[in-house]
Design an enzyme around this catalytic site. Structure first.
Site, PDB file in Angstrom:
ATOM      1  N   VAL A 113       0.770  -1.213  -0.044  1.00  0.00           N
ATOM      2  CA  VAL A 113       0.114   0.011  -0.195  1.00  0.00           C
ATOM      3  C   VAL A 113       1.016   1.262   0.106  1.00  0.00           C
ATOM      4  O   VAL A 113       2.031   1.316   0.607  1.00  0.00           O
ATOM      5  CB  VAL A 113      -1.118  -0.072   1.189  1.00  0.00           C
ATOM      6  CG1 VAL A 113      -1.554   1.552   1.403  1.00  0.00           C
ATOM      7  CG2 VAL A 113      -2.026  -1.003   0.997  1.00  0.00           C
ATOM      8  N   CYS A 114       0.526   2.296  -0.624  1.00  0.00           N
ATOM      9  CA  CYS A 114       1.077   3.490  -0.816  1.00  0.00           C
ATOM     10  C   CYS A 114       2.577   3.364  -1.242  1.00  0.00           C
ATOM     11  O   CYS A 114       2.763   2.387  -2.239  1.00  0.00           O
ATOM     12  CB  CYS A 114       1.049   4.111   0.575  1.00  0.00           C
ATOM     13  SG  CYS A 114       1.362   5.932   0.909  1.00  0.00           S
ATOM     14  N   THR A 115       3.596   4.075  -0.525  1.00  0.00           N
ATOM     15  CA  THR A 115       5.040   3.963  -1.160  1.00  0.00           C
ATOM     16  C   THR A 115       5.568   2.664  -0.909  1.00  0.00           C
ATOM     17  O   THR A 115       6.831   2.451  -1.207  1.00  0.00           O
ATOM     18  CB  THR A 115       5.920   5.016  -0.575  1.00  0.00           C
ATOM     19  OG1 THR A 115       5.667   5.310   0.874  1.00  0.00           O
ATOM     20  CG2 THR A 115       5.359   6.328  -1.485  1.00  0.00           C
ATOM     21  N   THR A 133       0.825   3.357  -6.587  1.00  0.00           N
ATOM     22  CA  THR A 133       1.430   3.677  -5.346  1.00  0.00           C
ATOM     23  C   THR A 133       0.825   5.089  -4.790  1.00  0.00           C
ATOM     24  O   THR A 133      -0.140   5.546  -5.602  1.00  0.00           O
ATOM     25  CB  THR A 133       2.936   3.713  -5.327  1.00  0.00           C
ATOM     26  OG1 THR A 133       3.345   3.947  -4.082  1.00  0.00           O
ATOM     27  CG2 THR A 133       3.351   4.740  -6.415  1.00  0.00           C
TER      28      THR A 133
END
Length: 238
Positions: A113-115, A133
């Protein structure tokens, strides 16, 4: 959501081990959103994995206790890594990248999840895959051989990536629906009362006011630049 995958036999096993890599300065919701939803599945056994057994401090000051270290982590059915400011150090940490590569090579599912996607990419786990991302870093994905997709959740074979922070809840619900059925996912969503009604339409650069987008890009510029430089340096070493 891109969905190009088949479901491996491990999903039908009684015990489904999810290894969630945690680190200092990770973002709380990146971890807790998916963790809360996945923990509602009786077959899921979540292990919080860190470099050492010391307490992890998130970017908002919460303390998290690892279950196991890289050395004693069990075999995983699913590898997961969140994002956050601390991802910058991980992109240059050979120990973490080595663990991700080893665990991701043997796991049935490789997720983020995300970066966190940047760390997967730095470990060589997103080459040739579609991924997403946090929106500020989506254009960095080609550096690690991934094809960026502007969606909240992207499923490409056994790689599942979620966008920034709150997208982790969507990520978990898509994953649960995909592996354990839509009814189970909808029951969990209802129990969480996940029915977003934000006061502003600023959750995406496509809808937020231009001045807000510009301000956010300015405050996040240093982090984004550092991530780009780290990924480019890895490519040069490789």
């Amino acid at each position: 959501m891109r969905n190009e995958t088949t479901i491996p036999e491990s999903v039908s096993k009684k015990r489904f081990v999810v290894g969630m890599v945690i680190f200092d300065d990770m973002t709380n919701l990146d971890l807790v959103g998916p963790m809360d939803a996945l923990a509602r599945i009786p077959a899921v056994d979540i292990k919080l994995i860190a470099q050492s057994s010391e307490l992890i401090t998130t970017d908002s000051g919460c303390r998290v206790v690892p279950d196991v270290t890289f050395v004693d982590a069990p075999s995983l059915d699913m590898l997961f890594i969140p994002g956050g400011p601390g991802i910058n150090k991980l992109l240059l940490d050979e120990n973490t990248l080595g663990f991700l590569k080893k665990a991701g090579t043997s796991a049935d599912w490789v997720t983020s999840v995300c970066t966190g996607a940047l760390a997967l990419g730095a470990a060589g786990l997103l080459k040739g895959y579609k991924a997403t991302t946090h929106w500020t870093c989506r254009d960095l994905l080609p550096i690690v051989g991934a094809e960026p997709v502007n969606e909240r959740v992207v499923i490409d074979r056994n790689r599942i990536t979620g966008g920034g922070v709150t997208a982790g809840i969507d990520f978990a619900l898509y994953l649960i629906a995909h592996l354990w059925g839509k009814d189970r996912a909808q029951m969990i969503q209802l129990g969480q009362e996940y029915n977003p009604a934000p006061p502003f339409n600023s959750g995406s650069p496509d809808t937020a006011p231009d001045n807000i987008v510009e301000k956010f890009l300015k405050v996040s510029e240093r982090n984004t630049k550092a991530r780009k430089e780290a990924l480019l340096s890895l490519n040069q070493v490789g």
